[in-house]
Motif scaffolding. Structure first.
Motif, mmCIF file in Angstrom:
data_model
loop_
_atom_site.group_PDB
_atom_site.id
_atom_site.type_symbol
_atom_site.label_atom_id
_atom_site.label_comp_id
_atom_site.label_asym_id
_atom_site.label_seq_id
_atom_site.Cartn_x
_atom_site.Cartn_y
_atom_site.Cartn_z
ATOM 1 N N GLN A 214 0.843 -1.206 0.000
ATOM 2 C CA GLN A 214 0.000 0.000 0.000
ATOM 3 C C GLN A 214 0.872 1.247 0.000
ATOM 4 N N GLY A 215 1.968 1.189 0.739
ATOM 5 C CA GLY A 215 2.886 2.329 0.780
ATOM 6 C C GLY A 215 3.506 2.609 -0.571
ATOM 7 N N VAL A 216 3.827 1.564 -1.321
ATOM 8 C CA VAL A 216 4.399 1.734 -2.664
ATOM 9 C C VAL A 216 3.401 2.437 -3.574
ATOM 10 N N GLU A 217 2.145 2.008 -3.531
ATOM 11 C CA GLU A 217 1.122 2.618 -4.386
ATOM 12 C C GLU A 217 0.902 4.081 -4.016
ATOM 13 N N GLU A 218 0.883 4.379 -2.728
ATOM 14 C CA GLU A 218 0.698 5.766 -2.296
ATOM 15 C C GLU A 218 1.895 6.623 -2.698
ATOM 16 N N PHE A 219 3.086 6.056 -2.599
ATOM 17 C CA PHE A 219 4.302 6.780 -2.985
ATOM 18 C C PHE A 219 4.284 7.108 -4.475
ATOM 19 N N LYS A 220 3.906 6.140 -5.289
ATOM 20 C CA LYS A 220 3.831 6.367 -6.733
ATOM 21 C C LYS A 220 2.806 7.447 -7.052
ATOM 22 N N ALA A 221 1.688 7.430 -6.339
ATOM 23 C CA ALA A 221 0.655 8.445 -6.558
ATOM 24 C C ALA A 221 1.163 9.830 -6.164
ATOM 25 N N ASP A 222 1.910 9.907 -5.059
ATOM 26 C CA ASP A 222 2.475 11.192 -4.618
ATOM 27 C C ASP A 222 3.448 11.742 -5.668
ATOM 28 N N ILE A 223 4.294 10.883 -6.202
ATOM 29 C CA ILE A 223 5.267 11.306 -7.207
ATOM 30 C C ILE A 223 4.566 11.724 -8.487
ATOM 31 N N THR B 289 7.934 21.030 -5.274
ATOM 32 C CA THR B 289 8.794 19.992 -5.851
ATOM 33 C C THR B 289 9.692 19.353 -4.787
ATOM 34 N N ILE B 290 10.628 20.106 -4.250
ATOM 35 C CA ILE B 290 11.580 19.546 -3.282
ATOM 36 C C ILE B 290 10.882 19.133 -1.988
ATOM 37 N N LEU B 291 10.108 20.046 -1.421
ATOM 38 C CA LEU B 291 9.405 19.748 -0.177
ATOM 39 C C LEU B 291 8.336 18.681 -0.401
ATOM 40 N N ALA B 292 7.675 18.731 -1.547
ATOM 41 C CA ALA B 292 6.645 17.735 -1.859
ATOM 42 C C ALA B 292 7.255 16.340 -1.955
ATOM 43 N N MET B 293 8.437 16.232 -2.524
ATOM 44 C CA MET B 293 9.112 14.927 -2.588
ATOM 45 C C MET B 293 9.474 14.442 -1.192
ATOM 46 N N GLU B 294 9.884 15.366 -0.341
ATOM 47 C CA GLU B 294 10.255 15.003 1.020
ATOM 48 C C GLU B 294 9.058 14.431 1.779
ATOM 49 N N LYS B 295 7.870 14.928 1.483
ATOM 50 C CA LYS B 295 6.656 14.488 2.166
ATOM 51 C C LYS B 295 6.029 13.263 1.513
ATOM 52 N N ALA B 296 6.496 12.888 0.346
ATOM 53 C CA ALA B 296 5.904 11.763 -0.393
ATOM 54 C C ALA B 296 6.257 10.428 0.261
ATOM 55 N N GLY B 297 5.334 9.489 0.138
ATOM 56 C CA GLY B 297 5.611 8.129 0.600
ATOM 57 C C GLY B 297 5.741 7.973 2.096
ATOM 58 N N LYS B 298 4.893 8.630 2.860
ATOM 59 C CA LYS B 298 5.009 8.550 4.322
ATOM 60 C C LYS B 298 4.812 7.125 4.833
ATOM 61 N N LEU B 299 3.830 6.432 4.289
ATOM 62 C CA LEU B 299 3.568 5.065 4.752
ATOM 63 C C LEU B 299 4.719 4.145 4.391
ATOM 64 N N LEU B 300 5.242 4.269 3.190
ATOM 65 C CA LEU B 300 6.364 3.426 2.772
ATOM 66 C C LEU B 300 7.578 3.663 3.663
ATOM 67 N N TYR C 234 12.729 -5.866 -0.402
ATOM 68 C CA TYR C 234 13.896 -5.120 -0.874
ATOM 69 C C TYR C 234 13.988 -5.010 -2.403
ATOM 70 N N PRO C 235 13.747 -6.097 -3.158
ATOM 71 C CA PRO C 235 13.779 -5.949 -4.617
ATOM 72 C C PRO C 235 12.739 -4.954 -5.127
ATOM 73 N N LEU C 236 11.548 -4.987 -4.542
ATOM 74 C CA LEU C 236 10.503 -4.052 -4.953
ATOM 75 C C LEU C 236 10.874 -2.621 -4.573
ATOM 76 N N TYR C 237 11.465 -2.464 -3.394
ATOM 77 C CA TYR C 237 11.878 -1.132 -2.943
ATOM 78 C C TYR C 237 12.960 -0.575 -3.857
ATOM 79 N N SER C 238 13.899 -1.420 -4.250
ATOM 80 C CA SER C 238 14.954 -1.004 -5.173
ATOM 81 C C SER C 238 14.365 -0.588 -6.517
ATOM 82 N N GLN C 239 13.395 -1.362 -6.979
ATOM 83 C CA GLN C 239 12.749 -1.056 -8.266
ATOM 84 C C GLN C 239 12.030 0.287 -8.213
ATOM 85 N N VAL C 240 11.299 0.519 -7.131
ATOM 86 C CA VAL C 240 10.572 1.785 -6.983
ATOM 87 C C VAL C 240 11.538 2.959 -6.906
#
Length: 284
Positions: free
Chosen positions: A58-67, A82-93, A120-126
């Motif tokens: 779920q965290g991966v999907e939310e992170f992708k949506a934030d990006i 941009t910069i601050l928004a990226m910092e706040k992205a993917g809180k659950l992940l 870990y492989p999925l995290y690396s891919q994301v």
């Protein structure tokens, strides 16, 4: 009579099963709810192995949506959008990975290894997808190129420069063929990391330190001796208890190598027999 017994048994079992189902339905994944703890510390006692992957996915999907929202923002790129928004992205992940990676390194187990082989492989891919996202990098680059014109504070300026550096060092400026090659390398490194951790865990669990003379334990704290497996005078292998070697009047310390080595260094007189499958002898 036989039917009566079955009927009574069913009358007892069904309510219990129903109660268990209700409890399972009421339970909330700790990662998906506010911690509500002192200093917002993760509620480790509530986290189960089965909580990681659902929260991670779920965290991966939310992170992708934030990006994706940052990339599709039509406003001129600036620090906040941009910069601050990226910092706040993917809180659950981030929440899941902070807990999982910490426990995986300090309190690993077969269950944690199994989860890491998926996570870990999925995290690396994301991570590769984000770092090599052309639309996202273009926004970061715009902010970087105009950073001295935006009236940024010193911390904000550093955040912009570090963000740009992170992208460029992770393949943002490569062409498509080079990006594919870098992704393959990252995948391979992740695989090797997982294999190394599994081998390290197995080697640590297999470690045994046998002391066959109690007089040589001088200087070793009683608490350290207590965690060891006392071996009886009989020469019987203690495989069931974790010690594969039999020795009369001995203590088998079956614990992690760093802990044992640190404790052993306090002994003034000690002959250590360090062995796994191969018999290695360290004399002191």
């Amino acid at each position: 009579m036989y039917k009566s017994i079955l009927t009574v048994a069913a009358a007892f079992v069904l309510p219990v099963a129903a109660s268990q189902n209700v409890m399972a339905a009421e339970r909330t994944n700790p990662f998906l709810a506010p911690y509500n703890t002192v200093y917002n510390i993760p509620p480790f006692e509530q986290i189960e192995y089965s909580d990681y992957m659902p929260a991670f996915n779920q965290g991966v999907e939310e992170f992708k949506a934030d990006i994706d929202a940052i990339v599709k923002n039509r406003a001129t790129p600036d620090f906040d959008n941009t910069i601050l928004a990226m910092e706040k992205a993917g809180k659950l992940l981030n929440r899941v990975m902070l807990v999982f990676s910490s426990l995986d390194e300090t309190n690993s187990s077969d269950e944690m290894v199994a989860i890491s082989e998926k996570a870990y492989p999925l995290y690396s891919q994301v991570n590769d997808e984000v770092m090599m996202n052309e639309g996202l990098f273009n926004r970061v680059k715009y902010v970087y190129d105009h950073r001295n014109e935006m009236g940024l504070t010193a911390p904000q300026l550093r955040a912009v420069e570090e963000s740009y550096k992170q992208f460029t060092r992770n393949g943002a400026l490569l062409d498509e063929a080079q990006k594919t090659q870098l992704k393959d390398i990252n995948t391979r490194l992740t695989d090797l990391y997982l294999k190394f951790n599994k081998n390290l865990l197995n080697a640590t669990n297999a470690f045994e330190l046998v002391v066959d003379d109690a007089s040589r334990l001088g200087g070793l704290p009683a608490s350290s001796v207590a965690v060891g497996l006392p071996m009886r005078p009989r020469r019987v292998a203690r495989r069931a208890s974790g010690c594969s070697r039999s020795m009369p009047r001995a203590v088998c310390l079956c614990c992690s190598m760093p802990t044992t080595a640190t404790s052993a260094s306090r002994c003034t007189k000690l002959t250590l027999r360090l062995h796994r499958k191969a018999n290695m002898t360290i004399s002191r």
